[in-house]
Design an enzyme around this catalytic site. Structure first.
Site, PDB file in Angstrom:
ATOM      1  N   HIS A 105       0.727  -1.219   0.045  1.00  0.00           N
ATOM      2  CA  HIS A 105      -0.168   0.098   0.027  1.00  0.00           C
ATOM      3  C   HIS A 105       0.771   1.315  -0.022  1.00  0.00           C
ATOM      4  CE1 HIS A 105      -3.247  -2.519   0.284  1.00  0.00           C
ATOM      5  NE2 HIS A 105      -3.506  -2.403   1.465  1.00  0.00           N
ATOM      6  N   HIS A 179      -9.800   1.363   0.951  1.00  0.00           N
ATOM      7  CA  HIS A 179      -9.479   0.244   1.850  1.00  0.00           C
ATOM      8  C   HIS A 179     -10.822   0.334   2.859  1.00  0.00           C
ATOM      9  CE1 HIS A 179      -7.851  -3.065   3.519  1.00  0.00           C
ATOM     10  NE2 HIS A 179      -6.677  -3.036   2.834  1.00  0.00           N
ATOM     11  N   GLU A 308     -11.557  -4.134  -2.728  1.00  0.00           N
ATOM     12  CA  GLU A 308     -10.538  -3.240  -3.135  1.00  0.00           C
ATOM     13  C   GLU A 308     -10.464  -3.421  -4.590  1.00  0.00           C
ATOM     14  OE1 GLU A 308      -7.186  -3.556  -0.585  1.00  0.00           O
ATOM     15  OE2 GLU A 308      -8.086  -4.948   0.352  1.00  0.00           O
TER      16      GLU A 308
END
Length: 342
Positions: A105, A179, A308
């Site tokens: 991420h 998220h 996601e």
């Protein structure tokens, strides 16, 4: 329809952080300029009772501490890059290894840890809040100056859109997502294993023991990953080990907004349909949740699920995957649409 701004907290750099509350019809969505985060979504159930269906932090302080990316805007590259390394035109780049040996991420200080500029407005029956951020060349090891926006929209028909756009002045991996953790019963109300999930996915990406794709696009038929006809999330979850944390290939034409997923929760009567232009969607079932939540709740394992929408994990190192390298001559633009009912 109404847009409200409220003070939320003070960032360590002295900047005031705000909540942006979008109210349209019977639903209310809340966002913040810290991490371009989606904090809450209040909606009725089939009996008219309203609940927040997003897991999250109770206040600004916990949001700035380590947490499992509750509702965060994710970038520069969502999901994992193997070894935190990639190469473009023969030049190698090293990113933070913040998830075992891999980069997850965007690194230690990804977009979820940044302050964003904000603009809120109304347009053609929708409410919008748009967050923009300029990521400097070299930030978390990524090349190029990247100007990006994440725009959330809310309609009176209980639709929530997320539009992602980015321009970078050098070739760079880009993969923006959100998220959010959902529980259609309401946050803090048990696990999500009985939620009925349908995925418009004929293939998924098998992974190694560090959650990096092997490079295969495996057919879901005859496996625990087959959600094409719909089934309870928990029906075959034991076959996956800790739970689902896998990317599914969204069937249909990549780049076009198309059916991705549908979720139904029988007790509340709530449902959610997801459409996306992204090539994939990561199903994560909150396998390691152990967090204090909102209103005194506690989130244990499988208290929420994530869908996601994204480019495939480790795309920069997987030549058979759709390219996630963007640059001066290739702007990044993707959209996801959530449609809720009860």
């Amino acid at each position: 329809m109404k847009i409200t701004r409220k003070k939320f907290g003070q960032h360590v750099n002295g900047r005031q952080c705000y909540l942006w509350i979008l109210q349209a019809g019977e639903v209310t969505a809340t966002f913040t300029d810290y991490g371009a985060s989606w904090l809450s979504f209040l909606m009725p159930d089939s009996k008219g009772n309203s609940d927040d269906i997003l897991l999250g932090c109770a206040s600004f302080g916990p949001l700035t501490q380590k947490h499992p990316y509750f509702g965060a805007g994710i970038g520069r590259f969502g999901n994992r890059i193997a070894g935190g390394r990639f190469a473009i035109e023969g030049k190698s780049y090293q990113l933070p290894q913040n998830d075992g040996p891999n980069c997850l991420h965007g690194g230690y200080a990804g977009f979820d840890r940044r302050m964003w500029q904000t603009r809120a407005y109304k347009k053609k029956g929708w409410l919008y809040v748009s967050f923009s951020y300029l990521s400097a060349d070299g930030e978390e090891g990524f090349p190029g100056n990247m100007d990006c926006t994440i725009t959330y929209g809310l309609s009176q028909n209980a639709e929530l859109s997320i539009e992602y756009a980015a321009n970078v002045d050098a070739a760079c991996p880009v993969n923006l997502t959100n998220h959010a953790y959902f529980n259609l019963k309401g946050q803090g109300r048990g696990n999500i294993l009985d939620h009925e999930l349908t995925l418009n996915s004929s293939h998924y990406l098998p992974v190694d023991n560090t959650a990096i794709p092997t490079g295969e696009l495996q057919p879901v038929q005859g496996t625990a990953f087959d959600f094409r006809k719909g089934k309870a999330i928990g029906q075959d979850i034991e076959q996956t080990g800790a739970g689902y944390d896998h990317c599914f290939v969204v069937d249909g034409q990549e780049g076009e907004l198309r059916n991705c997923a549908a979720v139904f929760e029988r007790e509340s009567g709530r449902s959610m349909i997801v459409l996306t232009s992204h090539p994939g969607v990561q199903l994560y079932t909150g396998n390691f949740l152990e967090n204090a939540g909102k209103d005194g709740s506690f989130y244990g394992r499988h208290s929420g699920f994530c869908l996601e929408t994204q480019h495939y994990p480790d795309s920069p190192n997987q030549p058979n995957f759709p390219s996630a390298i963007f640059g001066p001559d290739r702007p990044y633009s993707e959209k996801t649409l959530f449609s809720f009912d009860w």
